[in-house]
Design an enzyme around this catalytic site. Structure first.
Site, short mmCIF file in Angstrom:
data_model
loop_
_atom_site.label_atom_id
_atom_site.label_comp_id
_atom_site.label_asym_id
_atom_site.label_seq_id
_atom_site.Cartn_x
_atom_site.Cartn_y
_atom_site.Cartn_z
N HIS A 64 0.80 -1.24 0.00
CA HIS A 64 0.00 0.00 0.00
C HIS A 64 0.83 1.28 0.00
CE1 HIS A 64 -4.09 -1.29 -0.14
NE2 HIS A 64 -3.95 -2.12 0.88
N ASP A 90 -1.96 -5.46 -3.77
CA ASP A 90 -2.17 -4.21 -3.03
C ASP A 90 -0.87 -3.42 -2.86
OD1 ASP A 90 -4.83 -4.81 -2.99
OD2 ASP A 90 -5.10 -4.56 -0.83
N HIS A 123 -6.79 -3.73 -4.98
CA HIS A 123 -6.49 -2.32 -5.28
C HIS A 123 -5.83 -2.14 -6.65
CE1 HIS A 123 -7.62 -0.08 -1.58
NE2 HIS A 123 -7.66 -1.32 -1.13
N HIS A 246 -4.61 -9.09 2.35
CA HIS A 246 -5.93 -8.44 2.30
C HIS A 246 -6.48 -7.92 3.63
CE1 HIS A 246 -9.60 -7.37 0.21
NE2 HIS A 246 -10.33 -8.37 0.65
#
Length: 302
Positions: A64, A90, A123, A246
Site C-alpha cells: 500500500h 495491493d 487495489h 488483504h
C-alpha cells in the site's frame, strides 16, 4: 515511443533514497514509467494467470504505497536476485508513495522475470485505486494518462500462484465458484475485476472464524468463508496451506483454521493509524515456513 528504457538506471535511482529521510520522492520520467508498464504487461501476459512456482522464496502481503517499508523488507529478506519473491497484491493506494512502490516492483519483474512475481490485489483495479489515492498521486505527479497506462498493466496481472504444488496463494481468498484450478487458468486477460464471481472472490474474500461455510462479507463485496471450507479445499486439491493477504493483522502474520491458512500483511504501522507489525513468509526448499517480522516504528514523540 522514443524512450529506450535503462532498467538498471531506473532501479539504481529508485534505490538511491535508501537511508534518506522516509518520504523523499524519486521522480522518474513519465516515459520511463510508461515503459515499465508496457514491458511488465508483456511479461505478465507471457506467463500464466495461475503461476506455478518453486521454493525457496519469500512471500509478502500488502504494501500500500509504503515505499520505505518495502525497502526495509528487501533489506531484511535480501534485494533481488539474492532471494526469490512473490507479492500478493495491493501495491498502491493509502500510502504516500504508490508510484515509487509499483515502479520498483515492476522494474524487478522486468529484470528478474523468472525469480520475481507479483499477483493482483483488489487495489490493482481502476474503480478502487481511482478513489483510495493512486489516481490522485498519478494526476498530481504525472498525468491521468499515466494512471490509465497503469490500469492496462494491472488488468494483466496473474491472480493466483501455487508453490511446489502445496501452497495456494492469492490476495483475498477462496470462492464458492472455485472447484478446479482449470477455472483460474481459463480467466482471460486483460480483464477488469468484476463485481462478483471467481475473480472477484480471489481478490476480495476473507476467512472468518464465526462463519460456517460461506457468509456475507462486511466489505459489501464477495464472501467470508469458514475453517471447514478451507479444510475441504486443501483436501480436494492436495494442498497443505493457503497463503493470502488483504487484512491488517497485528503481528504481520496470523494463522486461521489450525494453521491451514495464513494471512500476511507487510505494511507496518499501516496508514500511520495501526500499531501492526509487517511480515513476510520465507519458504525454504523443504517447504518449511518461517516469518520475518518488521516491527512497527516507535511512536514518534509528538
Amino acid at each position: 515511443m522514443g524512450d529506450v528504457m535503462n532498467i538498471d538506471s531506473i532501479i539504481s535511482r529508485l534505490l538511491e533514497v535508501r537511508g534518506a529521510r522516509p518520504g523523499k520522492n524519486v521522480q522518474l520520467s513519465e516515459g520511463e514509467i510508461r515503459g515499465l508498464c508496457l514491458k511488465s504487461r508483456e511479461i505478465f501476459l507471457s506467463q500464466p494467470i495461475l503461476l506455478e512456482l518453486e521454493a525457496p522464496l519469500k512471500i509478502c502481503g500488502d504494501i500500500h504505497g509504503q515505499y520505505y517499508d518495502l525497502l526495509r523488507l528487501f533489506e531484511y529478506g535480501g534485494f533481488p536476485p539474492e532471494s526469490n519473491y512473490l507479492f500478493l497484491g495491493d501495491y498502491v493506494d493509502r500510502g504516500k508513495q504508490s508510484l515509487e512502490t509499483i515502479c520498483l516492483l515492476l522494474a524487478y519483474k522486468i529484470k528478474y522475470s523468472e525469480n520475481f512475481f507479483l499477483l493482483r490485489g483488489n487495489h490493482e483495479c481502476a474503480s478502487i485505486n481511482r478513489i483510495y489515492g493512486f489516481y490522485d498521486e498519478c494526476k498530481r505527479r504525472y498525468s491521468i494518462k499515466l494512471w490509465k497506462t497503469f490500469t492496462d498493466c494491472f488488468n494483466c496481472l496473474p491472480v493466483a500462484a501455487i508453490v511446489d504444488e502445496k501452497i495456494f496463494c492469492c490476495h483475498g481468498g477462496l470462492s464458492p465458484d472455485l472447484t478446479s484450478m482449470e477455472q483460474i487458468r481459463r480467466i482471460m486477460r486483460p480483464t477488469d475485476v468484476p463485481d462478483q464471481g471467481l475473480l472477484c472472490d480471489l481478490l476480495w474474500s476473507d476467512p472468518d472464524k464465526d462463519t460456517m461455510g460461506w457468509g456475507e462479507n462486511d466489505r459489501g463485496v464477495s464472501f467470508t468463508f469458514g475453517a471447514e471450507v478451507v479444510a475441504k479445499f486443501l483436501q480436494k486439491h492436495e494442498f497443505d496451506l493457503i497463503c493470502r493477504a488483504h487484512q491488517v493483522v497485528e503481528d504481520g502474520y496470523e494463522f486461521f483454521a489450525k494453521r491451514m491458512l495464513v494471512t500476511l500483511f507487510s505494511a507496518p504501522n499501516y496508514c500511520g493509524e495501526f500499531d501492526n507489525a509487517g511480515a513476510m513468509m520465507s519458504v525454504d526448499d523443504t517447504l518449511m515456513c518461517s516469518f520475518q517480522i518488521l516491527k512497527p516504528a516507535d511512536k514518534r514523540k509528538k
